[in-house]
Design a protein around this motif. Structure first.
Motif, PDB file in Angstrom:
ATOM      1  N   GLU A  96       0.832  -1.208   0.000  1.00  0.00           N
ATOM      2  CA  GLU A  96       0.000   0.000   0.000  1.00  0.00           C
ATOM      3  C   GLU A  96       0.866   1.258   0.000  1.00  0.00           C
ATOM      4  OE1 GLU A  96      -3.466   2.312   2.607  1.00  0.00           O
ATOM      5  OE2 GLU A  96      -2.734   0.343   3.263  1.00  0.00           O
ATOM      6  N   SER A 110      -4.672   7.374   3.009  1.00  0.00           N
ATOM      7  CA  SER A 110      -5.344   6.074   3.033  1.00  0.00           C
ATOM      8  C   SER A 110      -6.244   5.843   1.825  1.00  0.00           C
ATOM      9  CB  SER A 110      -6.172   5.939   4.313  1.00  0.00           C
ATOM     10  OG  SER A 110      -7.181   6.945   4.361  1.00  0.00           O
ATOM     11  N   SER A 113      -6.439   2.359   0.168  1.00  0.00           N
ATOM     12  CA  SER A 113      -7.136   1.313   0.924  1.00  0.00           C
ATOM     13  C   SER A 113      -8.650   1.457   0.860  1.00  0.00           C
ATOM     14  CB  SER A 113      -6.679   1.319   2.382  1.00  0.00           C
ATOM     15  OG  SER A 113      -7.023   2.519   3.015  1.00  0.00           O
TER      16      SER A 113
END
Length: 250
Positions: A96, A110, A113
């Motif tokens: 990631e 983020s 994700s």
């Protein structure tokens, strides 16, 4: 199982192929192995942008994963139908963060994700959709995994990027199809723990007792016919070169 070669060029795209990417299908489930340079465009010849069910990234070199940045755009910014639900992505530790850094301009730290459900790959056996898979760490300068996929009594093994190693031989044992990298030329490059040449790929297939060998990840500056001949010198079974768009029914 059905295997489609989306892209098979090593290191950088050739005039005829995107970099490494392979679509595996069974029971309506679509698993993509790697998504290198140019793969996302070629993938659309074989399935819809939103039809993948899971993605496996063998390692984090750009020629195996960089089109994930473009696929993030496809999934994150979709307006028709709303943003996509997260799709499982199996990759080495730090996947990631690596992709977020490569993209460089995400709405938040983020954001990846929100559309990708990241799973850290470790050696072992798992179920992904209808597939029983086993992943083992192989020999490459960065953390890299080969994968063995079983379904309906048939077996496909994909080497990812690797030098010669016992883990690859074990994983490929008795495979119906061994999709194996052959980036180097026998007698030319001699860099330990980086890639296989055609002869080493053939040796690995022979030791493993694989029923069919398909050579892949051959860079544009390497003569694939030399690697093919070298593999045939040491492997008793059928061997051929991966070609973009080729399909195999297992």
């Amino acid at each position: 199982m059905k295997l489609t070669v989306v892209g098979c060029s090593g290191s950088f795209p050739s005039a005829d192929s995107a970099c490494s990417s392979y679509l595996v299908e069974a029971d309506g489930f679509r698993l993509l192995l790697d998504m290198g340079n140019g793969a996302l465009g070629e993938l659309q010849r074989h399935c819809g942008l939103y039809d993948l069910d899971a993605i496996f990234l063998s390692h984090l070199h750009a020629d195996h994963c960089i089109d994930m940045c473009a696929y993030f755009v496809v999934r994150y910014y979709r307006h028709d139908g709303g943003r996509c639900e997260p799709i499982p992505v199996y990759g080495p530790e730090g996947t990631e963060q690596r992709l977020t850094t490569a993209h460089a301009d995400t709405p938040s730290a983020s954001a990846f994700s929100e559309v990708f459900d990241f799973h850290t790959v470790k050696p072992g056996s798992y179920d992904i959709g209808p597939f029983s898979v086993r992943m083992e760490k192989v020999c490459h300068p960065v953390e890299s995994y080969a994968i063995r996929i079983e379904h309906g009594g048939r077996t496909l093994t994909y080497s990812g990027d690797t030098g010669p190693c016992a883990a690859l031989d074990e994983l490929a044992a008795d495979s119906d199809l061994f999709l194996c990298e052959a980036a180097f030329t026998h007698g030319k490059e001699n860099i330990p723990a980086l890639h296989l040449n055609g002869r080493e790929a053939g040796d690995a297939a022979q030791r493993a007792g694989a029923r069919k060998l398909v050579l892949t990840h051959i860079p544009p500056w390497t003569d694939p016919q030399v690697n093919l001949a070298d593999a045939r010198d040491v492997y008793d079974g059928p061997v051929e070169l991966a070609v973009a768009g080729a399909t195999y029914e297992l």
